[in-house]
Design a protein around this motif. Structure first.
Motif, PDB file in Angstrom:
ATOM      1  N   GLU A 164       7.058  -7.734   4.882  1.00 23.49           N
ATOM      2  CA  GLU A 164       6.543  -8.283   3.634  1.00 23.49           C
ATOM      3  C   GLU A 164       7.114  -9.671   3.363  1.00 23.49           C
ATOM      4  O   GLU A 164       6.396 -10.615   3.012  1.00 23.49           O
ATOM      5  CB  GLU A 164       6.935  -7.314   2.514  1.00 23.49           C
ATOM      6  CG  GLU A 164       6.200  -7.551   1.223  1.00 23.49           C
ATOM      7  CD  GLU A 164       6.537  -6.485   0.191  1.00 23.49           C
ATOM      8  OE1 GLU A 164       7.458  -5.667   0.436  1.00 23.49           O
ATOM      9  OE2 GLU A 164       5.882  -6.473  -0.851  1.00 23.49           O
TER      10      GLU A 164
ATOM     11  N   PHE B 243       5.887 -12.316   5.855  1.00 26.71           N
ATOM     12  CA  PHE B 243       4.524 -12.708   5.489  1.00 26.71           C
ATOM     13  C   PHE B 243       4.568 -13.774   4.398  1.00 26.71           C
ATOM     14  O   PHE B 243       3.921 -14.813   4.483  1.00 26.71           O
ATOM     15  CB  PHE B 243       3.761 -11.472   4.998  1.00 26.71           C
ATOM     16  CG  PHE B 243       2.428 -11.779   4.379  1.00 26.71           C
ATOM     17  CD1 PHE B 243       1.321 -12.057   5.178  1.00 26.71           C
ATOM     18  CD2 PHE B 243       2.263 -11.799   2.996  1.00 26.71           C
ATOM     19  CE1 PHE B 243       0.091 -12.347   4.608  1.00 26.71           C
ATOM     20  CE2 PHE B 243       1.039 -12.089   2.427  1.00 26.71           C
ATOM     21  CZ  PHE B 243      -0.053 -12.355   3.235  1.00 26.71           C
TER      22      PHE B 243
ATOM     23  N   TRP C 267      -0.641  -1.098   2.023  1.00 30.94           N
ATOM     24  CA  TRP C 267      -0.809  -2.127   3.039  1.00 30.94           C
ATOM     25  C   TRP C 267      -2.290  -2.422   3.235  1.00 30.94           C
ATOM     26  O   TRP C 267      -3.105  -1.520   3.267  1.00 30.94           O
ATOM     27  CB  TRP C 267      -0.183  -1.683   4.356  1.00 30.94           C
ATOM     28  CG  TRP C 267       1.314  -1.796   4.321  1.00 30.94           C
ATOM     29  CD1 TRP C 267       2.182  -0.838   3.934  1.00 30.94           C
ATOM     30  CD2 TRP C 267       2.078  -2.954   4.621  1.00 30.94           C
ATOM     31  NE1 TRP C 267       3.465  -1.315   3.985  1.00 30.94           N
ATOM     32  CE2 TRP C 267       3.439  -2.617   4.412  1.00 30.94           C
ATOM     33  CE3 TRP C 267       1.768  -4.259   5.048  1.00 30.94           C
ATOM     34  CZ2 TRP C 267       4.474  -3.516   4.612  1.00 30.94           C
ATOM     35  CZ3 TRP C 267       2.816  -5.138   5.262  1.00 30.94           C
ATOM     36  CH2 TRP C 267       4.158  -4.783   5.039  1.00 30.94           C
TER      37      TRP C 267
ATOM     38  N   SER D   5      -4.896  -9.533   4.279  1.00 33.28           N
ATOM     39  CA  SER D   5      -4.939 -10.688   3.372  1.00 33.28           C
ATOM     40  C   SER D   5      -6.201 -11.502   3.619  1.00 33.28           C
ATOM     41  O   SER D   5      -6.935 -11.262   4.581  1.00 33.28           O
ATOM     42  CB  SER D   5      -3.705 -11.562   3.587  1.00 33.28           C
ATOM     43  OG  SER D   5      -3.838 -12.251   4.815  1.00 33.28           O
TER      44      SER D   5
ATOM     45  N   ARG E  23      -4.414 -11.228   7.667  1.00 30.43           N
ATOM     46  CA  ARG E  23      -3.087 -10.804   8.116  1.00 30.43           C
ATOM     47  C   ARG E  23      -2.685  -9.565   7.327  1.00 30.43           C
ATOM     48  O   ARG E  23      -3.137  -9.341   6.212  1.00 30.43           O
ATOM     49  CB  ARG E  23      -2.072 -11.922   7.880  1.00 30.43           C
ATOM     50  CG  ARG E  23      -2.363 -13.136   8.764  1.00 30.43           C
ATOM     51  CD  ARG E  23      -1.183 -14.063   8.807  1.00 30.43           C
ATOM     52  NE  ARG E  23       0.033 -13.360   9.183  1.00 30.43           N
ATOM     53  CZ  ARG E  23       1.254 -13.868   8.985  1.00 30.43           C
ATOM     54  NH1 ARG E  23       1.403 -15.031   8.403  1.00 30.43           N
ATOM     55  NH2 ARG E  23       2.313 -13.190   9.362  1.00 30.43           N
ATOM     56  N   ARG E  24      -1.813  -8.748   7.984  1.00 33.77           N
ATOM     57  CA  ARG E  24      -1.375  -7.512   7.328  1.00 33.77           C
ATOM     58  C   ARG E  24      -0.450  -7.891   6.182  1.00 33.77           C
ATOM     59  O   ARG E  24       0.492  -8.654   6.342  1.00 33.77           O
ATOM     60  CB  ARG E  24      -0.624  -6.649   8.342  1.00 33.77           C
ATOM     61  CG  ARG E  24      -0.830  -5.175   8.138  1.00 33.77           C
ATOM     62  CD  ARG E  24      -0.238  -4.421   9.315  1.00 33.77           C
ATOM     63  NE  ARG E  24       1.217  -4.255   9.164  1.00 33.77           N
ATOM     64  CZ  ARG E  24       1.773  -3.254   8.480  1.00 33.77           C
ATOM     65  NH1 ARG E  24       1.011  -2.323   7.925  1.00 33.77           N
ATOM     66  NH2 ARG E  24       3.074  -3.150   8.364  1.00 33.77           N
ATOM     67  N   ALA E  25      -0.738  -7.362   4.996  1.00 34.57           N
ATOM     68  CA  ALA E  25       0.103  -7.674   3.843  1.00 34.57           C
ATOM     69  C   ALA E  25       0.138  -6.482   2.899  1.00 34.57           C
ATOM     70  O   ALA E  25      -0.763  -5.646   2.906  1.00 34.57           O
ATOM     71  CB  ALA E  25      -0.440  -8.902   3.101  1.00 34.57           C
ATOM     72  N   LYS E  26       1.182  -6.461   2.106  1.00 36.58           N
ATOM     73  CA  LYS E  26       1.343  -5.330   1.175  1.00 36.58           C
ATOM     74  C   LYS E  26       0.818  -5.756  -0.179  1.00 36.58           C
ATOM     75  O   LYS E  26       1.243  -6.784  -0.721  1.00 36.58           O
ATOM     76  CB  LYS E  26       2.831  -4.975   1.092  1.00 36.58           C
ATOM     77  CG  LYS E  26       3.100  -3.607   0.527  1.00 36.58           C
ATOM     78  CD  LYS E  26       4.583  -3.318   0.743  1.00 36.58           C
ATOM     79  CE  LYS E  26       5.047  -2.096   0.012  1.00 36.58           C
ATOM     80  NZ  LYS E  26       6.527  -2.054   0.029  1.00 36.58           N
TER      81      LYS E  26
END
Lengths: 885, 113
Positions: free
Chosen positions: A26, A29, B66, B69, B73-76
């Motif tokens: 996280e 990112f 999760w 974006s 892209r992988r984002a929480k």
């Protein structure tokens, strides 16, 4: 620690790795996105990367704060506490070992006892739908006399075999028989069962089938079912043995089936043969048991009513006299057998519970002692602002670590004890497998956890209650007369001594019972007598002639073996259960014949000489008594006393079936085991002896269905050598007759007293354990109080105080406490040992000598235990003490 | 420019709740949103955003998932829960009340002297 906190803790233990990965992803990112934005705004790539990182701030701090929210630091603290606990325990290995061993012993004992209770009383029976299984019980009432038993006769079988609501199967006794294999034979345990036995128990055979109607009736084709164990052992698991003929009891039997591996019968059984139940022969007496399974669709109430109604027919056919009220009923399978066992197990488990309590007291007292030794450490921590909560958490962790280690030791000890118990209890009607399954493990874990929290509590309460100032002042070896914790510890000693006394008294009573029984006059001399047994339920020994030829030939051969003084054969030995037989007795003056119930034994000449049974009048059985000579019998004193009172027994007659026998001698009484449930554990019953030469073939066959005869040999020399000699002699006469086992008369006595021996050993062991725990406890308390007051004592001795007085001051309170504990324990014991009443013989529950000896022993032992550490004061050099810290 | 440390304690929580009340956002998105709607008057120390997010999630006011974006892209992503909405409403009322009151007091003072 709140519940929420605990949940977070557990979750964080389970998910810590994922949490860290998530956080990392996280935040990375975030930084990379910001970097991209900065590049869009015109910064160079390295410049952007640098600025993004700087503006994000301290990454590890952010992560740490996130973890804190998730409860992770608690996990870390927990781990730290565990490490600290281990370090603390390593620093005082004596303390750690004492606690772990004490706990291990207590938990081990309780694990073993619970394994036993679980196997016998709690675990469901190893049969499908066990709640549908029943024993058929007969209840007989005459006036105030009441008797219930699972014994049944052929009439009951006849009345119940066609019942609609239940399927019924009959079973007979288990006894040893000869199983032929190749060129030799082995002695195996045979149980005779009627058809439907396996179906009623609900375990189908692994191969083949069970007996059918044709096989289960007199004159049917001989058939046998093998147990899975013997099939693997003797026939190497060969399936083709089904349908083949094997040599059993001296004649060919067809193997019709092999039991499943999971099948576990009540008792030890190697093979099954058909019972062939009928109302004749053994079926005319109470020699069967009936088991029943509820049919689908029938209710237990229906079955109960039907069994009761059919029971009425059975009793009518049996011609039960109207003065007796008889009733047939169903009781849940095994419940009847368990009734006596249940009480005993409960008594044993409360004794084991007492041990656990004593252990707890001991450990609590040790923890308190340690707590006060560490008081300065604890006080310092509190004074320096280490929170109370974290201190409590740390002390709890220490207790838990100890508890778990002790629990593990207990589990190991319990496992060993269970292994030893399995063999010991098999002889007392406990056939279930002793297995440490999940309930046992759960109970053990729970007990260890509970106990460790309980004893962990003591120092915590102590630490928290005490203010910082007092803690620092009282700590170390500077204190004068022990503070508040000293009082608590003294109370614990009191409790410990009281509980130990209760166990000691119980053990004392049971040991005295055993001694009383062992020292009863057995009525014979069993020294240097070795016995051997062999099964004659054998096709080659159907005729009396063959049997007598075997007896005389083998005895001649045995007498030639070195060291042998005399030898004989008898159906029964002292201490055994004898054949019950009805007979009529006619005295000279009596014109009427009296029906009497007696026990019967056939013997060869020499039986009374070998066992040195005294002859009181007339003569013993000798070589003159032949098949064709006048039929004779000997009676024991009890029979003469009971049935021929006021007459000359030697002019009386015994009418046994069709034969009228002249009574030619009276011999002394022997201790036998009662055939019916009577009051005493080893009693003498009216008995008669008949020459083996005059025993009819029919009587032999009947007797050998239930019992194997015994060779009795009086010889000097090594037991093994004599046994080999007997074996050799019998094999010389009949190489296919296996000798089952050799036993001395002491072995016989011990197995007759098995139940009392088990009681005495179990209780004796528990009491010894309690005593050593009390010893350790008292030693610990005195040693600790001496250590705490070393400085005071040192000063007093330096100032010219009397050494004796100082030692007395250290010892006296404990001795007083133990006298108090003995008094309280004595009062409690008077109340509690009453439960043992049914297990005692020749001694009253409130037996003054037992109480006095137990009390005196306990006081003496605590005095010694307290004197040992106190005497170390004598070696004290006052100058060193004063120079200390 | 004010950094958040200068503001009243608890303000960051309120700002985060407000930011995600307009739709699910990832952490960086929340930061941008707060800067955007405060017209860059409020600066958040970026790293300190995350402990706040974890705290709010632990309290059950927001929830995370999760996802992907806007640039794949992988984002929480964080979203307001029902109890978060209730809390936001209450906090907003209190804040309004508080700031009005303080505003009044501060404005009134010079006139009286």
């Amino acid at each position: 620690v709140t519940f929420d906190g605990f949940k977070a803790l557990v979750r964080s233990i389970l998910t810590r790795k994922r949490l860290d990965d998530d956080m990392e992803a996280e935040m990375r990112f975030h930084i990379q996105e910001y970097e991209r934005d900065l590049i869009c705004r015109g910064l160079s790539t390295p410049e952007a990367a640098k600025r993004a990182r700087i503006e994000f701030g301290n990454i590890s701090l952010a992560k740490e704060q996130c973890r804190e929210v998730k409860g992770v630091p608690m996990l870390d603290e927990f781990a730290r506490n565990i490490r600290y606990a281990f370090r603390q325990l390593r620093r005082s290995p004596g303390f750690a070992i004492t606690v772990i061993l004490t706990l291990g012993l207590c938990v081990g004992v309780n694990t073993a006892v619970f394994t036993l209770i679980n196997a016998v009383l709690l675990r469901p029976l190893p049969y499908p739908e066990p709640e549908r299984l029943f024993d058929v019980v007969r209840e007989m009432r005459r006036g105030s006399e009441f008797q219930a038993s699972t014994g049944q006769d052929g009439y009951a079988w006849q009345a119940l075999k066609n019942a609609r609501s239940v399927q019924v199967a009959a079973l007979g006794s288990t006894n040893g028989v000869n199983l032929g294999s190749a060129d030799r034979a082995i002695y195996v345990q045979q149980q005779r069962v009627g058809m439907g036995y396996f179906r009623v128990l609900g375990i189908p055979l692994a191969h083949g089938r069970e007996f059918d109607d044709a096989e289960d009736r007199s004159g049917g084709p001989p058939a046998v079912v093998l147990s899975n164990g013997i099939w693997k052992r003797i026939f190497h698991g060969d399936e083709s043995v089904v349908g083949r003929s094997i040599l059993l009891r001296g004649e060919p039997h067809v193997v019709v089936g092999i039991t499943a591996e999971v099948f576990r019968p009540r008792g030890l059984v190697d093979i099954w043969t058909p019972l062939m139940p009928s109302t004749k022969g053994e079926g005319s007496g109470i020699n069967y048991q009936l088991i029943a399974r509820l049919n689908s669709g029938a209710s237990p109430a229906q079955a109960q009513a039907e069994v009761q109604a059919r029971g009425v027919t059975a009793f009518e056919n049996r011609r039960i006299p109207p003065s007796i009220t008889a009733r047939m009923s169903l009781t849940p399978f095994e419940r009847f057998n368990q009734a006596a066992l249940r009480e005993r197990l409960l008594i044993i488990s409360s004794a084991a519970g007492l041990i656990l309590l004593i252990g707890c007291v001991n450990i609590a007292s040790l923890m308190l002692a340690r707590g006060s030794a560490r008081r300065r450490e604890i006080g310092t921590r509190i004074a320096l602002g280490g929170g109370t909560a974290s201190l409590v958490r740390q002390l709890t962790t220490e207790a838990l670590v100890l508890g778990m280690a002790g629990g593990a030791a207990g589990l190991a000890l319990g496992y060993l004890a269970t292994q030893a118990l399995q063999a010991a209890v098999a002889r007392y009607g406990i056939w279930q497998e002793l297995r440490m399954d999940r309930p046992v493990l759960l109970a053990t874990a729970l007990v260890s956890l509970l106990v460790s929290l309980l004893f962990g509590l003591a120092p915590i309460v102590q630490a928290v209650r005490m203010g910082v100032r007092e803690t620092l002042l009282e700590g170390g070896s500077r204190s004068v007369v022990g503070g508040r914790s000293g009082r608590l510890r003294r109370m614990l000693v009191l409790a410990e001594v009281a509980m130990s006394l209760m166990l000691l008294v119980g053990a004392g009573l049971l040991i005295r019972t055993l001694l009383n029984l062992q020292h009863l006059d057995p009525g014979f001399d069993g020294k240097n007598v070795l016995t051997a047994t062999a099964s004659l339920q054998d096709a080659r020994y159907r005729e009396g002639e063959n049997i007598n030829r075997l007896f005389s030939a083998s005895l001649d051969a045995i007498k030639k073996e070195p060291g042998v003084e005399a030898a004989a054969v008898g159906l029964h030995l002292p201490y055994q259960r004898w054949l019950n037989s009805g007979a009529k007795i006619r005295g000279r003056s009596a014109t009427v014949e009296n029906d009497v119930g007696t026990s019967m034994n056939y013997v060869t000449p020499g039986y009374f000489e070998v066992l040195r049974i005294p002859l009181l009048a007339g003569r013993v059985i000798d070589e003159r008594d032949r098949k064709d000579s006048m039929p004779v019998a000997l009676v024991n004193e009890a029979l003469a006393h009971k049935f021929l009172k006021g007459e000359d027994p030697l002019s009386g007659f015994i009418i046994d079936g069709d034969t009228t026998r002249q009574i030619v001698g009276i011999v002394g009484d022997l201790q036998q085991q009662p055939g019916l449930n009577r009051s005493g554990p080893i009693v003498t019953e009216p008995a008669m002896y008949i020459p083996a030469a005059q025993f009819s073939s029919k009587a032999f066959q009947m007797a050998h269905t239930w019992y194997s005869p015994n060779w009795v040999v009086r010889a000097s020399g090594r037991r093994e050598a004599i046994a080999r000699g007997i074996e050799r002699a019998i094999a010389g006469v009949d190489p296919l007759l296996p000798v089952a086992e050799f036993r001395s008369m002491i072995d016989e006595r011990d197995s007759a007293l098995g139940s009392q021996r088990l009681n005495a050993w179990l209780f004796g062991g528990l009491a010894a354990l309690a005593l050593s725990l009390a010893l350790v406890g008292v030693y610990g308390v005195v040693a600790n109080s001496v250590a705490e007051r070393t400085r005071e004592f040192g000063i007093r001795i330096a100032l010219g105080g009397s050494l004796r007085r100082v030692i007395w001051e250290a010892v006296a309170p404990v001795v007083l406490l133990s006298i108090g504990g003995v008094t309280i324990g004595g009062l409690l014991a008077v109340l509690s040992v009453r439960v043992l009443k049914g297990m005692l013989y020749g001694v009253q529950p409130a037996d003054p000598p037992t109480f006095l000896i137990a009390g005196a022993a306990l006081i003496a032992i605590t005095a010694v235990a307290s004197l040992v550490p106190a005497l170390s004061l004598a070696r004290l050099a006052p100058a060193d003490v004063l120079r200390q810290d | 420019v004010n950094t958040l440390a200068d503001l009243l304690p608890g303000t960051l929580d309120l700002l985060v709740l407000k930011a995600v009340s307009l739709g699910a956002l990832h952490g960086y998105g929340i930061l941008l949103r707060i800067q955007q709607i405060s017209q860059r008057l409020l600066q958040i120390e970026q790293g300190s955003l995350y402990p706040a997010l974890y705290r709010l999630e632990h309290a059950g006011l927001i929830e995370s998932e999760w996802g992907v974006s806007e640039n794949n892209r992988r984002a929480k992503f964080y979203r307001l829960t029902r109890s978060g909405q209730t809390r936001l409403r209450k906090e907003m009322q209190q804040w309004t009340l508080f700031s009005e009151a303080v505003g009044h007091v501060l404005r009134a003072l010079p006139e009286e002297t």
